[in-house]
Structures are given as C-alpha cells and as structure tokens.
Design an enzyme around this catalytic site. Structure first.
Site, PDB file in Angstrom:
ATOM      1  N   CYS A   2      -6.969  -2.660   3.233  1.00 59.20           N
ATOM      2  CA  CYS A   2      -8.127  -3.526   3.017  1.00 59.20           C
ATOM      3  C   CYS A   2      -9.442  -2.739   3.087  1.00 59.20           C
ATOM      4  O   CYS A   2      -9.526  -1.717   3.747  1.00 59.20           O
ATOM      5  CB  CYS A   2      -8.181  -4.606   4.071  1.00 59.20           C
ATOM      6  SG  CYS A   2      -6.653  -5.507   4.254  1.00 59.20           S
ATOM      7  N   ARG A  27      -8.504   2.261  -2.192  1.00 64.53           N
ATOM      8  CA  ARG A  27      -7.761   2.103  -0.935  1.00 64.53           C
ATOM      9  C   ARG A  27      -6.489   1.267  -1.140  1.00 64.53           C
ATOM     10  O   ARG A  27      -5.618   1.270  -0.286  1.00 64.53           O
ATOM     11  CB  ARG A  27      -8.647   1.411   0.105  1.00 64.53           C
ATOM     12  CG  ARG A  27      -9.845   2.237   0.534  1.00 64.53           C
ATOM     13  CD  ARG A  27     -10.808   1.416   1.347  1.00 64.53           C
ATOM     14  NE  ARG A  27     -10.291   1.062   2.646  1.00 64.53           N
ATOM     15  CZ  ARG A  27     -10.511   1.746   3.762  1.00 64.53           C
ATOM     16  NH1 ARG A  27     -11.241   2.839   3.731  1.00 64.53           N
ATOM     17  NH2 ARG A  27     -10.016   1.347   4.912  1.00 64.53           N
ATOM     18  N   TRP A  76      -5.286  -6.076   1.173  1.00 67.26           N
ATOM     19  CA  TRP A  76      -3.946  -5.541   0.912  1.00 67.26           C
ATOM     20  C   TRP A  76      -3.030  -6.366   1.801  1.00 67.26           C
ATOM     21  O   TRP A  76      -3.064  -6.243   3.035  1.00 67.26           O
ATOM     22  CB  TRP A  76      -3.914  -4.061   1.282  1.00 67.26           C
ATOM     23  CG  TRP A  76      -2.703  -3.314   0.836  1.00 67.26           C
ATOM     24  CD1 TRP A  76      -2.473  -2.796  -0.407  1.00 67.26           C
ATOM     25  CD2 TRP A  76      -1.566  -2.962   1.637  1.00 67.26           C
ATOM     26  NE1 TRP A  76      -1.262  -2.148  -0.428  1.00 67.26           N
ATOM     27  CE2 TRP A  76      -0.679  -2.229   0.809  1.00 67.26           C
ATOM     28  CE3 TRP A  76      -1.207  -3.183   2.955  1.00 67.26           C
ATOM     29  CZ2 TRP A  76       0.533  -1.727   1.257  1.00 67.26           C
ATOM     30  CZ3 TRP A  76       0.006  -2.679   3.415  1.00 67.26           C
ATOM     31  CH2 TRP A  76       0.862  -1.961   2.559  1.00 67.26           C
ATOM     32  N   ASN A 100     -10.102  -6.235   8.561  1.00 68.46           N
ATOM     33  CA  ASN A 100      -9.071  -5.220   8.300  1.00 68.46           C
ATOM     34  C   ASN A 100      -8.261  -5.056   9.570  1.00 68.46           C
ATOM     35  O   ASN A 100      -8.826  -5.102  10.661  1.00 68.46           O
ATOM     36  CB  ASN A 100      -9.693  -3.850   8.008  1.00 68.46           C
ATOM     37  CG  ASN A 100     -10.370  -3.810   6.676  1.00 68.46           C
ATOM     38  OD1 ASN A 100     -10.392  -4.794   5.966  1.00 68.46           O
ATOM     39  ND2 ASN A 100     -10.940  -2.671   6.353  1.00 68.46           N
ATOM     40  N   GLY A 101      -6.972  -4.808   9.425  1.00 69.55           N
ATOM     41  CA  GLY A 101      -6.145  -4.579  10.610  1.00 69.55           C
ATOM     42  C   GLY A 101      -5.148  -5.710  10.788  1.00 69.55           C
ATOM     43  O   GLY A 101      -4.953  -6.533   9.881  1.00 69.55           O
ATOM     44  N   GLU A 480       6.978  17.934  -2.124  1.00 66.65           N
ATOM     45  CA  GLU A 480       5.715  17.370  -2.583  1.00 66.65           C
ATOM     46  C   GLU A 480       5.780  17.029  -4.075  1.00 66.65           C
ATOM     47  O   GLU A 480       5.303  15.981  -4.503  1.00 66.65           O
ATOM     48  CB  GLU A 480       4.573  18.351  -2.276  1.00 66.65           C
ATOM     49  CG  GLU A 480       3.190  17.915  -2.717  1.00 66.65           C
ATOM     50  CD  GLU A 480       2.760  16.557  -2.213  1.00 66.65           C
ATOM     51  OE1 GLU A 480       3.434  15.982  -1.349  1.00 66.65           O
ATOM     52  OE2 GLU A 480       1.754  16.032  -2.724  1.00 66.65           O
ATOM     53  N   LYS A 484       5.141  13.273  -5.538  1.00 64.07           N
ATOM     54  CA  LYS A 484       4.087  13.006  -6.537  1.00 64.07           C
ATOM     55  C   LYS A 484       4.681  12.285  -7.738  1.00 64.07           C
ATOM     56  O   LYS A 484       4.129  11.322  -8.232  1.00 64.07           O
ATOM     57  CB  LYS A 484       3.444  14.303  -7.039  1.00 64.07           C
ATOM     58  CG  LYS A 484       2.420  14.955  -6.176  1.00 64.07           C
ATOM     59  CD  LYS A 484       1.094  14.251  -6.069  1.00 64.07           C
ATOM     60  CE  LYS A 484       1.071  13.285  -4.933  1.00 64.07           C
ATOM     61  NZ  LYS A 484       0.814  13.757  -3.613  1.00 64.07           N
ATOM     62  N   GLU A 487       5.783   8.546  -6.847  1.00 60.44           N
ATOM     63  CA  GLU A 487       4.716   7.585  -6.570  1.00 60.44           C
ATOM     64  C   GLU A 487       3.898   7.271  -7.824  1.00 60.44           C
ATOM     65  O   GLU A 487       3.362   6.179  -7.960  1.00 60.44           O
ATOM     66  CB  GLU A 487       3.825   8.035  -5.418  1.00 60.44           C
ATOM     67  CG  GLU A 487       2.947   9.214  -5.690  1.00 60.44           C
ATOM     68  CD  GLU A 487       2.126   9.650  -4.477  1.00 60.44           C
ATOM     69  OE1 GLU A 487       1.623   8.777  -3.762  1.00 60.44           O
ATOM     70  OE2 GLU A 487       1.980  10.861  -4.258  1.00 60.44           O
ATOM     71  N   HIS A 503      26.949  20.411  -1.803  1.00 62.64           N
ATOM     72  CA  HIS A 503      27.617  19.721  -0.694  1.00 62.64           C
ATOM     73  C   HIS A 503      27.570  18.204  -0.877  1.00 62.64           C
ATOM     74  O   HIS A 503      27.703  17.466   0.098  1.00 62.64           O
ATOM     75  CB  HIS A 503      26.996  20.157   0.638  1.00 62.64           C
ATOM     76  CG  HIS A 503      27.167  21.629   0.864  1.00 62.64           C
ATOM     77  ND1 HIS A 503      28.377  22.193   1.190  1.00 62.64           N
ATOM     78  CD2 HIS A 503      26.295  22.666   0.732  1.00 62.64           C
ATOM     79  CE1 HIS A 503      28.238  23.509   1.284  1.00 62.64           C
ATOM     80  NE2 HIS A 503      26.987  23.816   1.005  1.00 62.64           N
ATOM     81  N   LYS A 603      -4.430   3.832  -0.106  1.00 64.47           N
ATOM     82  CA  LYS A 603      -4.910   5.186   0.173  1.00 64.47           C
ATOM     83  C   LYS A 603      -4.917   5.479   1.665  1.00 64.47           C
ATOM     84  O   LYS A 603      -4.574   6.558   2.096  1.00 64.47           O
ATOM     85  CB  LYS A 603      -6.317   5.352  -0.402  1.00 64.47           C
ATOM     86  CG  LYS A 603      -6.917   6.734  -0.229  1.00 64.47           C
ATOM     87  CD  LYS A 603      -6.211   7.742  -1.091  1.00 64.47           C
ATOM     88  CE  LYS A 603      -6.706   9.156  -0.899  1.00 64.47           C
ATOM     89  NZ  LYS A 603      -5.757  10.138  -1.436  1.00 64.47           N
TER      90      LYS A 603
HETATM   91  C1  F6R Z   1       0.817  10.635  -1.267  1.00 64.66           C
HETATM   92  C2  F6R Z   1      -0.126  10.366  -0.193  1.00 64.66           C
HETATM   93  C3  F6R Z   1       0.411   9.867   1.088  1.00 64.66           C
HETATM   94  C4  F6R Z   1      -0.469  10.345   2.262  1.00 64.66           C
HETATM   95  C5  F6R Z   1      -0.010   9.680   3.558  1.00 64.66           C
HETATM   96  C6  F6R Z   1      -0.801  10.165   4.741  1.00 64.66           C
HETATM   97  O1  F6R Z   1       0.176  11.153  -2.388  1.00 64.66           O
HETATM   98  O2  F6R Z   1      -1.305  10.515  -0.356  1.00 64.66           O
HETATM   99  O3  F6R Z   1       1.737  10.231   1.276  1.00 64.66           O
HETATM  100  O4  F6R Z   1      -0.391  11.735   2.356  1.00 64.66           O
HETATM  101  O5  F6R Z   1      -0.136   8.295   3.442  1.00 64.66           O
HETATM  102  O6  F6R Z   1      -2.159   9.871   4.589  1.00 64.66           O
HETATM  103  P1  F6R Z   1      -3.251  10.649   5.392  1.00 64.66           P
HETATM  104  O7  F6R Z   1      -3.258  12.055   4.908  1.00 64.66           O
HETATM  105  O8  F6R Z   1      -4.532   9.941   5.098  1.00 64.66           O
HETATM  106  O9  F6R Z   1      -2.865  10.580   6.840  1.00 64.66           O
END
Ligand code: F6R
Length: 608
Positions: A2, A27, A76, A100-101, A480, A484, A487, A503, A603
C-alpha cells in the site's frame, strides 16, 4: 504494498493526490482512492483497479472533490478482496483514514465496537481503526489517536482527517514507514519520497509512536503522552529525474542501463588510496577480523546478492558464511550468538521478514550490518552498522540496479575482510579493488548488445518451463536469472546447480524446456560443458552465457550471449547478470506483460 499520500496547502489537492499516487504505483496495488475536506464534509472517491481505469475514471464521472486538504491511498489487498468498498480511504463522515500495515487484533476490536453499536461495511482491518478513532473522539484528535493506538496491535502507518479540522492532516506510524514532507505553504505525508519529490526534497522521518499534525504552514510532532517533540529535517538526495523514465520505454530498462553509473556512485566513495575503506559506515578492519561466522539474511533478489557474497567472502576471507531466507531464519530458532555478524540486505529497508530477522539477530547478541538503498528506512535505522547502496530510487518492481550495487558492496566487504584477515596482501587487494572499479566499463559494453538478448527472449516465448544452470558463482547467478524471468514473463523456471541435475531434475528436460547455462568460471568450465551436453543430448534448446571468445559447437548450445573476455572470474557475476536481466525484460515485453508492475507483486513487502 500500500501507498499513502496526503496534501495540505493552498492548491486544489485532488490532482496533486492522484499524481502522487501514480508515483507510488510501483509499490504494487489493486485499488486506489482519495478523501478531501470539501465544503465542511469529507468527500471520498475510490475504486478497484488501476488508477487510470478505476479512480481517475470515477473522478471524471463524479467530479473531483473541491478542497485543499486531503489524503489518498493505493491498496494492496490483505484483509478483504480488492473492491471499491474495501479500498481506502475508509471512514464514516466524521473521521476518514488511510492505512498501511496489518492490525493483528482487529477481530477483537471489531467485536468490541459492534457491542457499542457500530456497523461495518468492509472486510478490512482498517475499518476497525477508523471506527475506534470515532469511538474515542470527543473533540480532540490527538487524544482520540492516543487512546485508539493503546488498543491496537500490529503494524500501521495512518493518515487521518477529522471533519471538524478541515485544514489539518494527522499521521502516526508503527513499523510501516511514513514520512512528512515540508513544502512552502504546503505540507505532505507519504509512504516514500518518490511520491512528493516534485514538490519538495525536505522531509521528516516519522519515528515509531510519533504523531504528526500538519497544516499548510506548520508541522508539529507529539509523543504518545501528548508532549511536543522537535525533529531534525532531512534532505533527499534523489532528484525528480531519478524517478522518471528518461526516454526509456520502461523503468526496468532505464534501471538496467543505470547500472554502470550507480556502481561508481556506490563504490567510489568507499575506496581510499586504492583500497576499500568502509570506516564511514562504522566498519573497521579490526571489527571485520573479529567475526567467526557470518550470516546473510534477506529475501528474493537481495538474498541472491547474499549468495554471490557468500562465494566471494568464503573464497577470499575464509570465514564461513551462511545465506538465509529471512522468513525462514526468523522462525527456526537460529543458532546465532555474540561474535557473529548478521548482514541484512534490502533495497527498500522495510521488508518485514528481513527487519524481524535483524531484530532477532540483535536479541541473540550478534552484530548487525545493513546494506540498504532507502535512506532512513527501518532496517537502516535499526542496524548496528550501515552501508547505503546509492542506486537511487528503484521504481520497477523487479530489482536490477539495486542487486548490482548490493553485490558491488559485498565485493568491497569481502576484499576488506580478506585483507584484514591477512588472507590477501595489500597488492592483491588493490588489484581486486581496481578490477571492481573497471566493471562499469565492461557493463557498458554488454549493454551495447541488447539485440542478442532480444533474440534469445524471442526463443523463450512459448516455453513450458526453463532451467537456469551453473556451477559456483554461475549457480549463484542462475538463481537471480531464474527469479527475474519468472517474475516478469510468468514462465516457470528453476535454477539448478549444474552438477546436481542428473540426480533427478534432468527428467524435466524436453524440447520445450530451454536451458540457460551460465559458464563464466574457468576452473569449472569443462564440468559445466559436460552438464550442458547432458541436457543437449536429451533435446533441450541451450542458451549459453559465457566469454565472447568461446565458440560453442552445435552439440553444446543453440545460442550464445558473449561477455567480455577480460572480466576476472570472481567479478563475472556483475557482468553476467546483465544479459539475464535483459533476457527476462525482453521476454516480458514480447509477451505483452506489465514489465514494471508484474502481476501480484509489490515493491516493498512490508507484511510477512
Ligand atoms: C525481485 C525483487 C524481490 C526483492 C525482495 C526483497 O526482483 O525485487 O525479490 O528483492 O522482495 O526486497 P528488499 O530488497 O526491498 O528487502
């Protein structure tokens, strides 16, 4: 997650609020709304869906509320599905709030309020706070806020307006972030600075349990005993351009291209006389030499940066490092104690699990070091030692440039640690540091070749699933690359240690399960090639990411993405991640996905 915005000043606020909400879209959200003091009433307009199709369409139809003081929200969904009625702002005409929260004891509060005659329309936990404030309100907003907060358990950032106080916004927070922006003849509240950067760079960080009261000309702060508090103003060093697309089609592409420059901004101030120097972050060679064990705790991409860090620290400094998923670490009674270092990596600095894991590590007696991008965030504030990454605002939900600078910092840390431990001498440390300084140029070169990534992406569009494989640092990177891709493109993929495939997982290979093999580590190269042959002979389409000079035979790979030959193995993750980011980006674009805001993702993950 949010987002909150509030404006009080002299201008009509509806457009200002909507435009600020758009800055918070990154976000993640599924509904949005605004509430404005308008001719003695609080007028609320809110709608499910994206701002443009939901809220703005409704405002165009119903008319924008006229007024110069209001609050706004992107939601959200957690409690209750995304819907108009569950959207914020939420209120009863006398008091309206954005939240938020998560309010953990909302059921008890709801039952209590129902027993007092209150009715509820939404399924949200937020409505209980709005009604609880109403229950306690008898003319003094601060008294009502203090009383309500004493009943509430959980995490919150709240923006509140009272019909009786048409030129004031009240705000308070616990756990969830909130800042108070100071303008000229206008003031703001916001979940993060990007929402209000175009209006001001001056802001206050609201601390736990502090109440802010804003009108157009003044901002006052109170503690929960109603005592007034003085606070120091902060100045944001991010500028507006950083939060704009700057000619790129998506924020993600812009952020991928920003990587060379943000590496420089992050590492150059921490290199003195050719050697890493993290003393301004509270880190000295003596300290680094004192830790017997290191834990890296983080989530998602930030955790993957920790995996690269583990390889590098263990290789150079010979200190055992364990990388932990924060949400697992915090609940598994970890064996951590005095003498251990716990490194928490987080772009946002607000990730609930990472924050909780860090608090636990502190309780257990470990020292904590945060590697964080957002200034003044909770993790940054609570860690014993702190290294800010200087990536600037990362708007695309999928992290790219933040990951890059997280690993750059892990290298600096590893070099300094290895030198402090006497595992490398000063000459070697200088050599490695200078190689690290050269990586931006190498990445620039890779970024000139986006066509190969586009071509590879076009081969993946209809895949059922993908495997990313590698060994050593290449395996760290595969994790990674795979995250990427899934997602952004919504194609399933998995990363696998290349030697482990046979295995079990090799049974997944078909001609529609392409394999992206990362093969940059020379000591493991032949072994990786053998593993590639194993999948190739079973029908997989193979894409190899390797040094430019290697020319794979047809029985090894179908496509190659070449990396500069002159990057040292140890630093290859910084180079090799770039094609993996680009491949994920272009696959998402070609599939017509919302690249910067992939479905279901937020985010800043401020709930566990
Ligand atoms: C993927 C991504 C997430 C964040 C994770 C941690 O592209 O961005 O996997 O890395 O949610 O977020 P932070 O770094 O803000 O703690």
């Amino acid at each position: 997650m949010c987002g909150i915005v509030g404006y009080v000043g002299r201008q009509q606020c509806a457009d200002i609020l909507v435009s600020a909400l758009k800055k918070l879209e990154y976000r993640g959200y599924d509904s949005a709304g605004i509430a404005v003091h308008s001719n003695g009433k609080i007028k609320t307009v809110k709608a499910k869906g994206k701002i443009a199709e939901g809220l703005e369409a409704k405002l165009a139809k119903e008319g924008k509320p006229y007024g110069t003081c209001g609050i706004a929200h992107t939601r959200w969904a957690t409690h209750g599905e995304p819907s108009d009625v569950n959207s914020h702002p939420i209120g009863n005409g006398r008091i309206t709030i954005v939240h938020n929260g998560i309010i953990e004891n909302y059921r008890e509060i709801k039952e209590f309020l129902i027993s007092k005659g209150y009715g509820f329309e939404s399924e949200t936990d937020t409505e209980t706070v709005a009604k609880l404030l109403d229950y306690y309100y008898s003319g003094d907003p601060i008294d009502a806020i203090i009383s309500a907060l004493s009943d509430i358990e959980g995490a919150y950032a709240l923006g509140i307006i009272f019909r009786d106080f048409p030129e004031k916004i009240y705000a308070v927070r616990k756990e969830s972030p909130l800042i108070v922006g100071k303008g000229k003849g206008e003031n703001f509240i916001a979940s993060d600075m990007t929402a209000i950067l175009e209006h001001t760079k001056e802001y206050y960080l609201l601390e736990q349990g502090e109440i802010a009261v804003l009108d157009g000309d003044s901002i006052s702060f109170y503690n929960l005993h109603k005592g007034s508090i003085e606070k120091t103003i902060c100045i944001a060093d991010w500028d507006m351009d950083a939060a704009e697309k700057g000619g790129y089609e998506h924020f993600m592409l812009k952020e991928i291209h920003e990587q060379p420059s943000v590496i420089k901004t992050t590492i150059n101030p921490r290199i003195k006389d050719g050697l890493p120097d993290l003393s301004e972050c509270g880190i000295t060679p003596e300290k680094l030499n004192s830790y017997k064990r290191i834990f890296v705790v983080a989530c998602g991409t930030a955790m993957h940066a920790g995996v690269v860090g583990r390889y590098v620290i263990e290789k150079l400094a010979r200190v055992p490092v364990s990388v932990e998923i924060a949400s697992e670490f915090r609940y598994r009674e970890p064996i951590v104690s005095e003498g251990d270092l716990v490194i928490v990596i987080s772009q946002s600095g607000e990730t609930a699990d990472s924050l909780a894991a860090m608090r636990l590590a502190k309780q257990l007696g470990a020292e904590t070091l945060a590697i964080v991008n957002v200034k003044g965030s909770s993790i940054a504030r609570e860690a014993d030692m702190l290294i800010y990454t200087h990536a600037g605002p990362e708007i695309a939900v999928a992290s790219t440039k933040a990951y890059m600078v997280q690993i750059a910092v892990m290298y600096l840390l590893a070099f300094e640690m290895a030198l402090a431990a006497g595992k490398i001498d000063e000459t070697e440390c200088r050599r490695l540091t200078s190689l690290l300084r050269e990586t931006p140029e190498k990445i620039e070169k890779i970024l000139e070749n986006t066509e190969d990534a586009q071509y590879i992406a076009a081969q993946l569009l209809t895949a059922d699933s993908l495997l990313y494989i590698g060994r050593g640092l290449d395996y760290a990177l595969s994790m990674e690359g795979s995250l990427k891709l899934k997602e952004l493109s919504y194609i399933h993929s998995e990363s696998y240690a290349a030697g482990e495939l046979k295995h079990g997982t090799i049974s997944l290979i078909t001609d529609n399960v392409p394999v992206i093999a990362v093969a940059t580590q020379q000591n493991l190269f032949d072994k990786t090639i053998s593993n590639i042959k194993e999948v190739k002979t079973r029908g997989a389409k193979v894409i190899i990411v390797c040094r430019e000079s290697y020319v794979p035979d047809k029985d090894i790979a179908d496509f190659k993405f070449g990396l500069p030959d002159d990057v040292e193995d140890l630093l290859m993750p910084m180079a090799a991640v770039v094609p993996l980011q680009l491949i994920a980006y272009y696959t998402s674009v070609l599939r017509g996905n919302d690249v910067d805001k992939p479905r279901n993702l937020a985010k800043s993950v401020t709930v566990e």
